[in-house]
Design a protein around this motif. Structure first.
Motif, short mmCIF file in Angstrom:
data_model
loop_
_atom_site.label_atom_id
_atom_site.label_comp_id
_atom_site.label_asym_id
_atom_site.label_seq_id
_atom_site.Cartn_x
_atom_site.Cartn_y
_atom_site.Cartn_z
N UNK B 287 -18.82 0.79 62.32
CA UNK B 287 -19.57 1.64 63.23
C UNK B 287 -19.94 0.87 64.49
N UNK B 288 -20.48 1.61 65.44
CA UNK B 288 -20.85 0.99 66.71
C UNK B 288 -21.96 -0.03 66.50
N UNK B 328 -11.09 -8.60 55.20
CA UNK B 328 -10.73 -8.13 56.53
C UNK B 328 -11.33 -9.02 57.62
N UNK B 331 -9.30 -12.20 57.74
CA UNK B 331 -7.97 -11.97 58.33
C UNK B 331 -8.06 -11.65 59.82
N UNK B 333 -9.20 -8.78 61.01
CA UNK B 333 -9.06 -7.35 61.25
C UNK B 333 -10.40 -6.72 61.60
N UNK B 352 -8.63 -10.43 66.60
CA UNK B 352 -7.21 -10.75 66.53
C UNK B 352 -6.74 -11.39 67.83
#
Ligand SMILES: Nc1ncnc2c1ncn2[C@@H]1O[C@H](COP(=O)(O)OP(=O)(O)OP(=O)(O)O)[C@@H](O)[C@H]1O
Ligand code: SF4
Ligand SMILES: [Mg+2]
Lengths: 274, 609, 316
Positions: B287-288, B328, B331, B333, B352
């Motif tokens: 979420x924001x 995540x 990684x 993401x 990323x």
């Protein structure tokens, strides 16, 4: 089981119709018994006969020849517009899916606004502003269907974008263009082709309607819709010149619809044996 | 007559694409005496559900019961007409489905659905039905039995919904109840409550039941007889004790040995104690983000961990505890909101875009669901070739050779290179998934539930492969799982996540005997053992009444609401301290080591002081 | 309850925002006009002074965004300018034509919706049977037939051959009931034909989608009969999608009306719009386009509200 065959039957009818119209689009003018625009008889609105298999029109021209010429316009404009919408919609849909939320939301809002304008209305507004040459008609009809294509392409692409294999590629460090081109796009080809097929049907119907109300193809060129319009005064006499072009359109669109429906496989039956 | 249910020569066929049929259940026969429970056990696709449903004269989409006999009492089910079947279903035979969440109609109240069968069959009046329903809710230990019926399905939890579905099945007092994997979708700690509730009503009401499951340990608790299925055929049928203790069939033996806990030798005690990955005070979510950079839905709250080079860290926690989110973040993401991730002592950029190709290469991720982790429109060679080209610039023959080597590494024949990913079996796909990660030549592989979607036997083989690869290549793993026995058998170190907080961390030896964090203890105690009578013996502390919800401080113990041993006045007031126990593990709890060693009831009392 | 109200208000907000964007699109598209409305109106022979004077009267000398704001204000207060083609206020023209179109579309919707829903639900209920396959092929064929083929065939059969009704459709005020029926029969029938197939297909898909849910299987396994399964279990969950299907098909009606009004010489808003395109009468065209878009958005909004209200997850 019996029903299974009926479905197959409707699919093969569709296929035959599609092949037939493809042949007409390619070779129609060559097959036409009379050259374009030639007045063959002083009698207008003749009924069907062996000399004029579909009668004559309001100027005494051979209706069959007119249809063979007109079908080419209808099919090419319809196909070009559908492909236009398909390519533009798919490209923008993928772009939105792999872009930042800001870009995606802006683009989607805009497309929502476009799709809140019913196709015919949007086309009418553009025709009023730009005119209706063949190239413009392709563009106008294409633009009218782009929001629909975009919506489908985007939702496909967004779903694919969430898939683990795209996440893996992303975590590998791949760029957006690679993700879009190699990971996402190949999985969209099939559904988008089906979509373009359906949009071809709508494009043909829209083009014919526009021509029918006199705002589509302009004389001296005539697509199937214009043929209905120019001969409408023969309706009271029941002239085939009015009905035949309309029937031709229906055979084209029905054929494509039947084919695509059976390609998409038979509808799911839900409750099993109940 | 002693045999209440008798099935013989049952054969079910399914249509294939080209107007043909395949047999999915073949020549199945069994009998169930009145008041006993038969378990159907087998891997996915072995035909368990198909057999169970055919007891109601029902076959799913297009399938057909083509021959055989099914007797329920004196009725031959397969000769009933439609209205006969309607009278049977829901009244004499009823069904508890795997996913209660999907099997309840979202737009009707629970009471309306629970009592529906009574009204359809005219067994009793609506009033009477509602009284029965409330009785059942009570018998199944549901909270607020008087009023829970007026809620909608989305307003109760998954475990409660599963029990409500049992109430729905039992309300007409049927002769036969079919339980179709009723606890598979639940977390272990929830599963045990549901199993206890089921067991009690089955015993008290003398119900004849068919219990479908893929989990032998669960079946050992529930069933009197076990029928082992494989590819639609009966492999073995016998009393529970006999099948578990002296399995005769070779397939049953493999099944049992695959789930018997084994301690896999990690074989790298000699590696340097140098941290490969370190995570400090990590906060992340979805979420924001607000002004302070906190996400709208914070998932991970203050997580710390270290993975040493060449070692395996197991991350365990229930569904939604944030395990995948953790992977995540590592990684790249999902950017972290706070805290640091260090690779070899160097901070890893959170996004990323900020990472270098080499950083990407050193960390690879392998997902749970092999089906969705491989692009269906790519071939195996494409999938494996891409990291080779991307990271190592390999082309042509060299690339082909490496692809072959990778396939060899995961024990697949070189011929699969030309196949499309969609054509492979689940186990093969997961091997390709691993091979793709290995092709990058990584130092750390994040394995997110890599065996959860696989059948036990196939999954066990993948675990062995992981161990072997580590020995050969010296990679480190972060091994994410919800299954504590898998984690204990494979990992050097273990981190327990609860609601996004690490509540216990330690080496695997510290997870063999107490002291544990109260949540870890609940988790370990909830895993069924392959032993009859375990369920009755399992010392289950009484679940506490949930707190009245007020403002929950992020700092308080995350396990507060469910903790059986919480200390009133302390746990709900103060943030729990991080304590290092004498065996070297670290826990987040107010209790002292001595208290944690007491049996639950005693230290609950100690807490009353 | 509070959250439902909130959701509905938010939907209304989104629709208004979309309508605003639509107005920008419509305005900018129709200002793409190569050449100049003033020149167009006065013809090639007009003096430059006359053209310039007219430009000023029409406000064409102002920059685009100001003209847009003027236009938008006019639209909101109900005074969208003067029609270029016949010098009448656009509002007056529209006020005269709009009710007639609404009447036509209203009657068509009234006859089509019940039948289409019955067909769609029945065909989903007997999904996969002979009846369903037949209906599927039939509706698939019907949606591909152009409206003017339907209309011309109807005229040919009922007006020309049988002489039951007149091909001219407009019933003057004070017409008797018989006259009214005779006048409206063919246009309504044409629209009906186009509409029913579309709507039946979409509502069938909505119900079928629900029928493939596990809770439906559960109901079957409780011994519920087929009608009970469909009507009591599936239908309440399909209200949202069905409302959506009805709204989308009715928006198809907006397009259908254009052809029908032209073919039957029906003096409604759609034929007004077609004329405005032919005359490049932009003020009139813009207003008509906005009316159609507003109608479409209104339909979608109603469908969304149905979906919100029928969903207990949002309602409770
Ligand atoms: N993209 C997302 N947006 C919003 N919330 C999310 C997203 N992904 C996950 N969540 C939420 O974050 C929480 C943790 O999810 P996560 O996937 O990390 O759990 P998990 O421990 O891996 O669970 P499981 O065992 O079910 O895989 C869940 O409540 C989930 O609903
Ligand atoms: S801190 Fe309190 S509530 Fe939390 S686990 Fe320990 S005893 Fe239970
Ligand atoms: Mg997960």
């Amino acid at each position: 089981m019996n029903l299974f065959r009926t479905l197959r039957l409707s699919g093969s009818i569709g296929l035959i119709l599609v092949i037939f119209w493809l042949a007409v689009a390619l070779a129609g003018p060559a097959l036409a018994p009379h050259p374009l625009g030639e007045i063959v008889d002083y009698d207008v609105f003749l009924p069907m006969s062996s000399t004029y298999p579909m009668g004559t029109d309001y100027l005494g021209r051979d209706v069959l020849s007119r249809i063979l010429y007109g079908a080419r316009f209808t099919i090419t404009i319809g196909a070009a517009a559908a492909i236009f919408a398909g390519i533009l919609g798919t490209a923008l849909g993928i772009f939105a899916a792999v872009s930042s939320r800001m870009v995606d939301e802006t683009l989607s809002r805009f497309m929502d606004a476009l799709s809140a304008i019913p196709g015919k209305i949007l086309a009418l507004v553009m025709i009023a502003a730009l005119g209706s040459s063949v190239a413009l008609l392709i563009m106008i009809i294409g633009v009218s269907y782009t929001p629909g294509c975009y919506r489908i392409a985007r939702s496909l692409a967004v779903n694919l974008n969430q898939m683990d294999f795209v996440q893996v590629a992303r975590a590998r460090g791949e760029g957006r263009f690679y993700l879009a081109r190699v990971e996402i796009f190949p999985n969209m080809i099939h559904p988008m082709l089906t979509d373009v097929g359906l949009r071809f049907v709508w494009a043909v119907l829209l083009l014919s309607s526009l021509s029918f109300i006199g705002l589509g193809m302009q004389p001296p060129d005539a697509d199937l819709g214009s043929l209905v319009r120019e001969n409408i005064s023969g309706l009271a006499e029941g002239a085939p010149a009015v009905l035949m072009p309309a029937v031709a359109i229906a055979l084209l669109t029905i054929g494509v619809n039947l084919l695509i429906d059976s390609l998409r496989g038979q509808a799911k039956t839900a409750t099993g044996e109940v | 007559m002693s045999e209440h249910i008798k099935v013989s020569g049952l054969k079910v066929t399914a249509p294939t694409g080209d107007n043909d049929e395949v047999t999915i259940v073949d020549d199945v026969a069994f009998a169930i005496p009145r008041g006993e429970v038969l378990a159907l056990i087998g891997e996915s696709g072995s035909g368990k559900t198909t057999i169970a449903l055919s007891l109601m004269g029902y076959a799913r989409g297009g399938c057909r019961i083509s021959s055989g006999s099914i007797r329920v009492g004196d009725t031959e089910v397969l000769s009933l007409d439609r209205s006969g079947l309607r009278d049977l279903r829901g009244r004499r035979v009823s069904y508890v489905a795997q996913s209660a969440a999907a099997s309840f109609n979202p737009s009707k109240t629970i009471m309306a659905q629970v009592t529906e069968a009574v009204l359809i069959h005219g067994v009793a009046s609506r009033k009477e039905a509602e009284i029965r329903a409330v009785e059942l809710f009570r018998a199944l230990s549901l909270p607020e039995p008087e009023s829970i019926g007026s809620r909608y399905p989305h307003q109760v939890s998954g475990g409660q919904l599963q029990r409500l579905m049992a109430a729905m099945a039992l309300i007409t007092e049927p002769e036969l109840v079919i339980f179709d994997e009723p606890t598979t979708a639940l977390d272990v700690t929830t599963q045990i409550d549901v199993l206890l509730a089921f067991k009690r009503v089955i015993r008290e009401r003398g119900i004849t039941a068919v219990y479908v499951s893929h989990d032998l340990a669960v079946v050992a608790q529930m069933a009197d007889h076990i029928l082992v299925l494989n590819q639609g055929k009966v492999r073995e049928l016998g009393k529970t004790a006999q099948v578990l203790k002296q399995p005769e069939d070779s397939y049953t033996q493999t099944l049992i040995s695959a789930i018997t806990p084994c301690r896999r030798d990690t074989g790298n005690e000699a590696t340097t104690e140098q941290p490969l990955l370190e995570i400090r005070n990590l906060v992340a979510g979805y979420g924001r983000s607000d002004k302070n950079g906190m996400p709208a839905m914070p998932i991970l709250k203050d997580v710390n961990l270290t993975i040493l080079r060449g070692r395996t860290l197991g991350v365990i926690g229930e569904s939604g505890s944030g395990k995948s989110t953790l992977a995540r973040v590592v990684a790249g993401l999902l950017p972290a909101a706070r805290g640091e991730v260090l690779l070899d002592g160097e901070p890893l950029p959170g996004t990323l875009a900020g990472r270098s190709k080499d950083q990407f290469r050193r960390i690879q991720i392998v997902f749970q669901n092999a089906d969705t982790a491989l692009n269906p429109s790519h071939s195996v060679a494409q999938v494996l070739g891409r990291p080779l080209t991307f990271y190592h610039g390999l082309k042509g023959n060299e690339r082909e050779r490496r692809i072959g080597a990778m396939l060899d590494l995961v024990k697949l024949p070189a011929t699969v290179a030309g196949r499309r990913c969609g054509e492979l079996s689940g186990g093969q796909k997961q091997r390709i998934n691993l091979a793709r990660a290995l092709a990058a030549d990584p130092e750390l592989i994040l394995c997110d539930e890599v065996t959860s979607a696989l059948d036990t036997v196939v999954g066990a083989a993948i675990l062995d492969l992981l161990v072997e690869l580590r020995r050969e290549l010296g990679v480190s793993y972060m091994f994410i799982s919800h299954d504590i026995s898998t984690v204990r058998s494979l990992c050097d170190d273990i981190l327990v996540l609860y609601a996004g907080r690490g509540v216990e961390a330690g080496s695997r030896d510290t997870f063999q005997q107490p002291p544990f964090h109260p949540y870890t203890e609940l988790l370990i105690d909830s895993v069924p053992e392959l032993e009859q009578g375990w369920l009755e013996r399992s010392r289950r502390p009484v679940a506490p009444v949930p707190l009245v919800d007020g403002v929950r401080d992020l700092e308080l113990c995350p396990f507060l609401d469910r903790c059986p041993v919480r200390i009133a006045g302390t746990c709900d007031q103060l943030a729990p301290p991080r304590v290092v126990l004498s065996d070297g593990s670290e826990i987040l709890c107010h209790h002292s080591e001595a208290e944690l060693l007491l049996p639950p009831r005693d230290y609950a009392m100690a807490a009353q002081r | 309850m509070k959250s439902v109200l909130f959701l509905i208000l938010r939907r209304i907000g989104t629709v208004l925002l979309t309508l605003f964007l639509v107005s920008m699109v419509v305005f900018s598209l129709s200002s793409l006009l190569p050449g100049d409305a003033a020149q167009q109106l006065l013809g090639q022979s007009a003096t430059p002074e006359a053209v310039a004077a007219l430009r000023e009267v029409l406000g064409l000398d102002k920059p685009g965004h100001l003209r847009y704001l003027d236009w938008l204000r006019g639209l909101i207060v109900g005074d969208p300018g003067i029609s270029l083609a016949n010098d009448l206020p656009v509002a007056q023209l529209v006020a005269e034509r709009l009710p007639r179109s609404l009447l036509l579309a209203g009657i068509a919707a009234l006859v089509s919706v019940p039948l289409a829903l019955t067909l769609g639900i029945a065909s989903a209920m007997y999904g996969g049977t002979r009846v369903d396959r037949f209906l599927n092929t039939l509706t698939l064929t019907m949606v591909a037939i152009p409206e003017f083929l339907v209309a011309t065939t109807l005229v040919l059969v009922f007006a020309v051959k049988l002489n039951w009704v007149s091909a001219l459709s407009y019933a003057p005020p004070g017409a008797s009931f018989g006259q009214f029926i005779a006048a409206y029969a063919l246009p309504v029938l044409t629209l009906f034909f186009v509409l029913v197939a579309q709507m039946a297909r979409m509502s069938r898909a909505a119900v079928l989608d629900q029928l493939s849910q596990p809770y439906v299987e559960m109901a079957v396994l409780k011994g519920a009969s087929l009608p009970r399964v469909v009507l009591r279990h599936a239908l309440p969950n399909a209200i949202g999608p069905i409302a959506n299907a009805v709204a989308l098909s009715l928006s198809y009606l907006l397009g259908g009306v254009i052809i029908v009004e032209v073919i039957f010489n029906y003096p409604g808003i759609a034929s007004l719009m077609v004329d405005s395109v032919a005359n490049r009468d932009m003020p009139l065209l813009q207003t008509c386009a906005m009316i159609f878009c507003a109608a479409y958005l209104l339909l979608v909004l109603i469908a969304d509200i149905c979906a919100i209200v029928s969903n207990p997850k949002l309602r409770t």
